[in-house]
Design a protein around this motif. Sequence first.
Motif, PDB file in Angstrom:
ATOM      1  N   ALA A 229     -13.246  -2.212  51.095  1.00  0.00           N
ATOM      2  CA  ALA A 229     -13.298  -3.671  51.230  1.00  0.00           C
ATOM      3  C   ALA A 229     -14.703  -4.216  51.017  1.00  0.00           C
ATOM      4  N   ALA A 230     -15.717  -3.373  51.154  1.00  0.00           N
ATOM      5  CA  ALA A 230     -17.106  -3.835  51.025  1.00  0.00           C
ATOM      6  C   ALA A 230     -17.452  -4.287  49.615  1.00  0.00           C
ATOM      7  N   PHE A 231     -16.593  -3.946  48.641  1.00  0.00           N
ATOM      8  CA  PHE A 231     -16.928  -4.241  47.248  1.00  0.00           C
ATOM      9  C   PHE A 231     -16.164  -5.421  46.673  1.00  0.00           C
ATOM     10  N   VAL A 232     -15.424  -6.089  47.501  1.00  0.00           N
ATOM     11  CA  VAL A 232     -14.589  -7.183  47.007  1.00  0.00           C
ATOM     12  C   VAL A 232     -15.415  -8.271  46.334  1.00  0.00           C
ATOM     13  N   ASP A 233     -16.548  -8.635  46.894  1.00  0.00           N
ATOM     14  CA  ASP A 233     -17.345  -9.752  46.375  1.00  0.00           C
ATOM     15  C   ASP A 233     -18.606  -9.310  45.640  1.00  0.00           C
ATOM     16  N   LEU A 234     -18.715  -8.031  45.326  1.00  0.00           N
ATOM     17  CA  LEU A 234     -19.907  -7.555  44.632  1.00  0.00           C
ATOM     18  C   LEU A 234     -19.725  -7.666  43.123  1.00  0.00           C
ATOM     19  N   PRO A 235     -20.826  -7.856  42.367  1.00  0.00           N
ATOM     20  CA  PRO A 235     -20.732  -8.052  40.908  1.00  0.00           C
ATOM     21  C   PRO A 235     -20.567  -6.730  40.155  1.00  0.00           C
ATOM     22  N   LEU A 236     -19.520  -5.980  40.474  1.00  0.00           N
ATOM     23  CA  LEU A 236     -19.269  -4.724  39.778  1.00  0.00           C
ATOM     24  C   LEU A 236     -19.044  -4.992  38.287  1.00  0.00           C
ATOM     25  N   ASP A 237     -19.449  -4.057  37.453  1.00  0.00           N
ATOM     26  CA  ASP A 237     -19.361  -4.258  35.991  1.00  0.00           C
ATOM     27  C   ASP A 237     -17.990  -3.786  35.495  1.00  0.00           C
ATOM     28  N   TYR A 238     -17.021  -4.674  35.589  1.00  0.00           N
ATOM     29  CA  TYR A 238     -15.642  -4.328  35.234  1.00  0.00           C
ATOM     30  C   TYR A 238     -15.497  -4.162  33.715  1.00  0.00           C
ATOM     31  N   LEU A 239     -15.256  -2.938  33.298  1.00  0.00           N
ATOM     32  CA  LEU A 239     -14.957  -2.601  31.913  1.00  0.00           C
ATOM     33  C   LEU A 239     -13.655  -1.810  31.947  1.00  0.00           C
ATOM     34  N   PRO A 329     -22.840 -14.962  31.685  1.00  0.00           N
ATOM     35  CA  PRO A 329     -21.385 -14.726  31.669  1.00  0.00           C
ATOM     36  C   PRO A 329     -20.853 -14.458  30.264  1.00  0.00           C
ATOM     37  N   GLN A 330     -21.342 -15.196  29.263  1.00  0.00           N
ATOM     38  CA  GLN A 330     -20.888 -14.965  27.895  1.00  0.00           C
ATOM     39  C   GLN A 330     -21.254 -13.555  27.427  1.00  0.00           C
ATOM     40  N   GLU A 331     -22.476 -13.133  27.732  1.00  0.00           N
ATOM     41  CA  GLU A 331     -22.917 -11.799  27.307  1.00  0.00           C
ATOM     42  C   GLU A 331     -22.095 -10.707  27.982  1.00  0.00           C
ATOM     43  N   ARG A 332     -21.757 -10.903  29.248  1.00  0.00           N
ATOM     44  CA  ARG A 332     -20.924  -9.918  29.931  1.00  0.00           C
ATOM     45  C   ARG A 332     -19.553  -9.814  29.273  1.00  0.00           C
ATOM     46  N   THR A 333     -18.992 -10.945  28.902  1.00  0.00           N
ATOM     47  CA  THR A 333     -17.700 -10.947  28.218  1.00  0.00           C
ATOM     48  C   THR A 333     -17.797 -10.244  26.870  1.00  0.00           C
ATOM     49  N   GLU A 334     -18.881 -10.515  26.145  1.00  0.00           N
ATOM     50  CA  GLU A 334     -19.069  -9.891  24.833  1.00  0.00           C
ATOM     51  C   GLU A 334     -19.229  -8.382  24.953  1.00  0.00           C
ATOM     52  N   VAL A 335     -20.026  -7.940  25.930  1.00  0.00           N
ATOM     53  CA  VAL A 335     -20.226  -6.502  26.126  1.00  0.00           C
ATOM     54  C   VAL A 335     -18.907  -5.831  26.515  1.00  0.00           C
ATOM     55  N   THR A 336     -18.151  -6.484  27.386  1.00  0.00           N
ATOM     56  CA  THR A 336     -16.860  -5.932  27.810  1.00  0.00           C
ATOM     57  C   THR A 336     -15.934  -5.750  26.611  1.00  0.00           C
ATOM     58  N   GLN A 348     -12.296   7.482  22.965  1.00  0.00           N
ATOM     59  CA  GLN A 348     -13.136   8.000  24.050  1.00  0.00           C
ATOM     60  C   GLN A 348     -13.856   6.837  24.715  1.00  0.00           C
ATOM     61  N   PRO A 349     -13.957   6.826  26.038  1.00  0.00           N
ATOM     62  CA  PRO A 349     -14.721   5.760  26.693  1.00  0.00           C
ATOM     63  C   PRO A 349     -16.196   5.852  26.355  1.00  0.00           C
ATOM     64  N   VAL A 350     -16.840   4.697  26.234  1.00  0.00           N
ATOM     65  CA  VAL A 350     -18.291   4.672  26.048  1.00  0.00           C
ATOM     66  C   VAL A 350     -18.969   4.996  27.362  1.00  0.00           C
ATOM     67  N   VAL A 351     -18.412   4.452  28.462  1.00  0.00           N
ATOM     68  CA  VAL A 351     -18.968   4.628  29.798  1.00  0.00           C
ATOM     69  C   VAL A 351     -17.999   5.466  30.607  1.00  0.00           C
ATOM     70  N   SER A 352     -18.462   6.599  31.068  1.00  0.00           N
ATOM     71  CA  SER A 352     -17.637   7.444  31.928  1.00  0.00           C
ATOM     72  C   SER A 352     -18.571   8.320  32.725  1.00  0.00           C
ATOM     73  N   GLY A 353     -18.575   8.146  34.046  1.00  0.00           N
ATOM     74  CA  GLY A 353     -19.472   8.946  34.886  1.00  0.00           C
ATOM     75  C   GLY A 353     -20.897   8.590  34.609  1.00  0.00           C
ATOM     76  N   ASN A 354     -21.739   9.618  34.385  1.00  0.00           N
ATOM     77  CA  ASN A 354     -23.174   9.415  34.221  1.00  0.00           C
ATOM     78  C   ASN A 354     -23.584   9.635  32.775  1.00  0.00           C
TER      79      ASN A 354
END
Length: 354
Positions: A229-239, A329-336, A348-354
């Motif tokens: 629940a601690a992450f509900v309002d955090l700006p996680l990078d949703y991809l 916000p626009q750049e985040r949408t474009e990157v996503t 293959q995912p670009v982002v996975s783990g480290n």
Amino acid sequence: MTIAPTLDARKQSAFAHARAGRLADAETELQSVLREAPRDLGALLLLGDVLHAASKTQDASRAYGGAMQVVQMQAAPIPDAFKPGLQRAAARLGEYASQYEAFIAAELPPAARSSRFDQSVDILLGKSGISLQQPTRYYFPELPQIQFYDRAAFNWAAALEAKTPAIQEELRAVLADHAAFRPYLERNESQPHVKSHELVGNDDWGAFYLWKDGARVEENCARCPVTAAAFVDLPLDYLPGQAPSVLFSLLKPGAHIPPHHGLINTRLICHLPLLVPGPAWLRVGNRTHQWKEGELVVFDDSIEHEAKNEASETRVVLLFDIWRPELTPQERTEVTKLLGAIADFSGQPVVSGN
């Protein structure tokens, strides 16, 4: 017709002038040699000695530095005759550097410096290098080169830190289940392991995921409801299908994560240290941070970084990734969209783990 003295004759003349204390004449002779043979190691070393004796420290430093550059450029072994002079040059360069550092410290005392300025002085003095973003998969230009961010810049940080005791309690319950953690770096037998190292497939660096590759791990979230629940309002990078990752990251005693760069530079990595039983550190670029329980760490993992647990017990942090605050916000949408499209194209995912 007058025949100009050979280089060797001029070097012998310079040496004779130096032995007799005629330092200005020796300097003039050596400068004439170096105009014709700028990489003459013997002339550079002797010029450094002459200028040092004449108390021309800055000029001596340049001459000795030139000699060191010649050594680095030469593929052949250095003749034994030059080794005492090179040792003397190295020692004097060290002395000059110490004097220069003391001069700067007198003008601008270290205790009174701002953090960023202090870093600039260390770089100026050669005590640390310049550390830049070098992500291995995707680079977004014109983002600031910041190694560690001030956690006070994130308005959600204090609230998350306040949850540390409750999150620690959930962590201890998970740790009691020895099978709950799996290696953070999982081996993929379908891919080559050219850059593989000993932590691949090794539970010395373990992970218990609440979010993995952009999806909640519902079973684990149910075991740790306060943490989830601690992450509900955090700006996680949703991809979708790729990020974020939220996990308990475990590092056993003595385990060392070797220097490496992250995959992309559009995110920041956050650590909330939960169990820090002794010395344990994270180096990002030219700065090293000691983890402290309950004190959030935010850093750019596209800059070279490494970590080690030097304590005799296990270290655990709550690790998660967020959007870089500088992206609009626009750049985040474009990157996503871009990273999603690349993943669809390549399979293959670009982002996975480290």
